[in-house]
Design an enzyme around this catalytic site. Structure first.
Site, PDB file in Angstrom:
ATOM      1  CD  GLU A   6      -2.683   1.273   2.539  1.00  0.00           C
ATOM      2  OE1 GLU A   6      -3.227   2.345   2.870  1.00  0.00           O
ATOM      3  OE2 GLU A   6      -2.882   0.192   3.146  1.00  0.00           O
ATOM      4  NE  ARG A  28       2.466  34.500 -18.052  1.00  0.00           N
ATOM      5  CZ  ARG A  28       1.362  35.190 -18.250  1.00  0.00           C
ATOM      6  NH1 ARG A  28       0.651  35.006 -19.364  1.00  0.00           N
ATOM      7  NH2 ARG A  28       0.934  36.050 -17.350  1.00  0.00           N
ATOM      8  CD  GLN A  36      21.891  32.871 -13.119  1.00  0.00           C
ATOM      9  OE1 GLN A  36      21.933  33.780 -12.292  1.00  0.00           O
ATOM     10  NE2 GLN A  36      22.959  32.475 -13.798  1.00  0.00           N
ATOM     11  CB  THR A  66       0.701  10.560   9.462  1.00  0.00           C
ATOM     12  OG1 THR A  66       1.365  10.058  10.637  1.00  0.00           O
ATOM     13  CG2 THR A  66      -0.800  10.618   9.700  1.00  0.00           C
TER      14      THR A  66
END
Length: 432
Positions: free
Chosen positions: A293, A319, A330, A416
């Site tokens: 899992e 963009r 940079q 968690t």
């Protein structure tokens, strides 16, 4: 293997990735076998097909087929699923028809019968296509293995074929209002009544809970044991069982297209044959399956990192700002360099874990490392990539906004990340 089994379902697709040349080079196997495959960092993009030494050319072909289906069929349905707060039952059946459920479940019990690497491909391609719904991993990678490993022949014959076909949606009921990462604090109980069991209690935050047809319910079955872990059992409970009620669909910060629900059990009577595995052994069954899992969570997180990076790279290269593209700055270039380096380092470790898992050698400590590291990184990458999108990244219609919201829960479920660190630390400090 899976590729040959699903060829009749998927048309063979070529040229859908920008890495056709690299992939063809990786597939030159006619005479001398497969040669070395490039690392992710060496590819044109991190989602190109043909990289990573854990995969082979057959799996590349399978990935091409899965990628096409995810992008052309599943991706367009994500917005309707988000609006409904759930996927459709039809898409579960369609995934089953395409051979995308129960991929690593053995064919002899009703699954597809491929390896965990093919299942990984399905998970990764869902992430690459920005498809969060349906929650395939909970169904196929988390729930079905419990039945495969601990189910009786009768349970396997009844449930596995239906789950593989998408006719039976699976969920697992662990978390309760007062028991999250600490499963030993659960209150849902099952008491014997003759040959039957009577279940009472509630579960919360259950993924696939609203549409579930069968829930694997964790119950206390022996409240008198000294350690709560010794008195937990698992039960297969069908959604139409009297007394099994579904609460409201929960509204979440992210993963809005997945159905997450409260489940209530009021004097739910199930036969003795509903017990999954051994009585009072449920906690240990959960612990045995948690590494897979946690690994599949890490798989999704690593893939999310890769696709977020590539979409952000494409954005900053087109963009315009201050008379040039954002990618000419940079500071942006350095941020992209940092991101790519951290992602490919994570990818190397996740692939190592995948290789060990296919060999049956992945332990809980490494799985915890993978889950903690990859999910933490996913949240960092999401934040950095959203920042590089500027105001556009704050709009819900963008992939990066949804990825940012979806990433947040990754450090929470499956245990968690604070618990992951506890588990990792145990081996560090214990006496050898």
């Amino acid at each position: 293997m899976l590729v040959s089994k699903v060829k009749s379902v998927f048309p063979l697709v070529r040229g859908i990735s920008s890495s056709v040349g690299m992939r063809q080079k990786a597939m030159e196997v006619e005479e001398g076998g497969e040669g070395p495959r490039p690392a992710t960092a060496q590819m044109g993009t991190m989602v190109d097909i043909g990289a990573r030494s854990i995969f082979n050319s057959d799996q590349d072909m399978f990935r091409e087929q899965v990628r096409r289906w995810m992008r052309e069929r599943l991706a367009p349905q994500q917005v309707p699923f988000e609006e409904e707060g759930q996927p459709s039952k039809e898409i579960w059946r369609e995934m089953g028809a395409q051979g995308l459920l129960g991929v690593s479940t053995p064919a002899e019990v009703g699954g597809i019968g491929a390896s965990f690497l093919e299942e990984t491909i399905v998970a990764e391609e869902m992430s690459y296509a920005n498809c969060a719904s349906p929650a395939m991993a909970v169904h196929s990678t988390i729930c079905m293995p419990y039945i495969t490993h601990y189910g009786t022949v009768e349970q396997q014959e009844h449930y596995i074929p239906l789950m593989t076909a998408g006719e039976c949606v699976a969920s697992v009921g662990m978390t309760e209002p007062d028991a999250g990462s600490d499963l030993q604090g659960m209150r849902t109980n099952a008491k014997r009544d003759g040959d039957d069991w009577i279940i009472n209690g509630s579960k919360i935050y259950i993924t696939n809970g609203w549409l579930t047809d069968c829930c694997i319910v964790c119950c206390k079955t022996n409240p008198d044991v000294k350690r709560a872990a010794h008195g937990v059992s698992l039960f297969l409970v069908d959604a139409d069982t009297k007394g099994f009620h579904k609460g409201r669909k929960l509204k979440k910060l992210g993963l809005k297209g997945q159905d997450t629900a409260e489940l209530f059990f009021e004097d739910v009577r199930v036969p003795g044959s509903a017990l999954l595995g051994k009585e009072n052994a449920g906690f240990y069954q959960l612990m045995e399956q948690l590494p897979q899992e946690r690994l599949i969570i890490a798989v999704h997180s690593a893939a999310h990192c890769e696709v977020m990076f590539e979409e952000t790279r494409a954005w900053v290269k087109q963009r315009k700002a201050f008379g040039r593209t954002v990618s000419d700055l940079q500071t942006v270039q350095h941020k992209l360099a940092e991101l790519k380096t951290s992602i490919v380092v994570c990818r190397a470790f996740i692939d190592q874990c995948l290789q060990l898992h296919t060999e049956g050698r992945l332990d809980g400590e490494m799985a915890s490392m993978a889950k903690y590291w990859a999910t933490d990184l996913e949240n960092k990458v999401a934040g950095d990539c959203l920042q590089l999108h500027g105001g556009w990244g704050f709009m819900w219609e963008t992939n990066i906004a949804k990825s940012y919201a979806d990433a947040r829960v990754q450090t929470i479920y499956g245990g968690t990340n604070e618990i992951m660190k506890e588990l990792i630390a145990r081996n560090i400090v214990k006496d050898k």
